[in-house]
Design an enzyme around this catalytic site. Structure first.
Site, short mmCIF file in Angstrom:
data_model
loop_
_atom_site.label_atom_id
_atom_site.label_comp_id
_atom_site.label_asym_id
_atom_site.label_seq_id
_atom_site.Cartn_x
_atom_site.Cartn_y
_atom_site.Cartn_z
N ASP A 94 56.74 31.67 -54.34
CA ASP A 94 57.33 30.33 -54.43
C ASP A 94 56.74 29.49 -53.31
O ASP A 94 56.61 29.98 -52.18
CB ASP A 94 58.85 30.40 -54.25
CG ASP A 94 59.53 31.12 -55.40
OD1 ASP A 94 58.91 32.02 -56.02
OD2 ASP A 94 60.70 30.80 -55.68
N LYS A 120 60.54 24.59 -60.26
CA LYS A 120 61.85 24.78 -59.64
C LYS A 120 62.44 23.42 -59.28
O LYS A 120 61.74 22.53 -58.83
CB LYS A 120 61.74 25.62 -58.37
CG LYS A 120 61.45 27.08 -58.61
CD LYS A 120 61.37 27.85 -57.30
CE LYS A 120 62.68 27.84 -56.53
NZ LYS A 120 62.61 28.67 -55.30
N LYS A 125 62.73 27.95 -63.00
CA LYS A 125 63.62 28.72 -62.13
C LYS A 125 64.59 27.75 -61.46
O LYS A 125 64.19 26.69 -60.98
CB LYS A 125 62.82 29.47 -61.06
CG LYS A 125 63.70 30.21 -60.04
CD LYS A 125 62.86 30.90 -58.98
CE LYS A 125 63.74 31.51 -57.88
NZ LYS A 125 62.94 32.18 -56.83
#
Length: 235
Positions: free
Chosen positions: A103, A164, A193
């Site tokens: 990430d 995200k 996500k």
């Protein structure tokens, strides 16, 4: 990686485990605590252990052969402070140590300055250097509507595997509206996500129903054991 949507007959706290990235990113994490976290991740059947880069090798060793992913975050918790070269080099290093997902924070300041090519190339550099799925933390609440559209499009162009909504609950409490926004713009092959203070079964369920396939939370055990209380916290 489990990415299947849940059906109504499957909706229990325990069934959420394969969608949860069990997160432990704190100051002063010890060896014993990180090993316990990795073992906990495997025991409950979570999708991944999300851990600091400095502990990736140890976690990868614990999880070897379990099928559980090893995830880490870079340019985080303060996003956009690492050079593009440094970010790519760190990504490559994390994968060598055993990370299977990464990430990343993005360069919000560059985006707001109109440096769109640099914003995209910053992400693309990590994608190329790592060779593993990269999730971009878009910090949606910090962006104008036009900036949101640009950030999503540029992230997809850069090769991001996941979009995200935010890096943590300090930026946004994960909510169905933000997730639906990203899902509506994600082409085939790009998933979503959810992240940010996810700390209850009801909240987690609403995010999955909105189209998220992964949830980042440090309250995973409380959620899947249906042991959430008014004192439960999550970043």
């Amino acid at each position: 990686m489990s990415t299947a949507f849940l059906t109504d007959v499957d909706l229990t706290p325990a069934t959420l485990a394969p969608h949860i990235q069990h997160t432990l990113i704190d100051v002063g994490v010890t060896h014993d605590r990180i090993v316990a976290h990795a073992e906990e991740t495997a025991r409950y059947g979570f999708n991944a252990a999300m851990v600091p880069g400095s502990w990736v090798a140890e976690v990868a060793e614990v999880l070897r052969g379990t099928g559980v992913e090893v995830a880490s975050a870079l340019d985080f918790p303060t996003v956009g402070v690492t050079t593009s070269a440094g970010k790519a080099a760190e990504a490559e290093s994390l994968v060598r140590a055993g990370a299977t997902q990464i990430d990343i924070g993005v360069q919000i300041g560059w985006l707001k300055s109109g440096r769109y090519d640099a914003f995209r190339d910053d992400i693309a550099g990590v994608v190329k250097a790592s060779g593993v799925p990269v999730k971009v933390m878009l910090e949606l609440p910090l962006l104008t509507p036009d900036e949101r559209e640009a950030a999503v499009a540029l992230s997809i162009e850069a090769g991001a595997a996941f979009l995200k909504n935010a890096s943590s609950g300090q930026v946004e409490v994960a909510n169905p509206d933000s997730i639906a926004y990203l899902v509506a713009r994600a082409p085939e092959g790009v998933q979503v996500k959810a992240s940010g203070s996810i700390k209850s079964f009801a909240q987690a369920l609403s995010l999955l129903r909105a189209g998220a396939v992964l949830l980042g939370t440090s309250a995973g055990v409380a959620i899947v054991t249906d042991n959430v209380t008014e004192h439960t916290t999550s970043y």
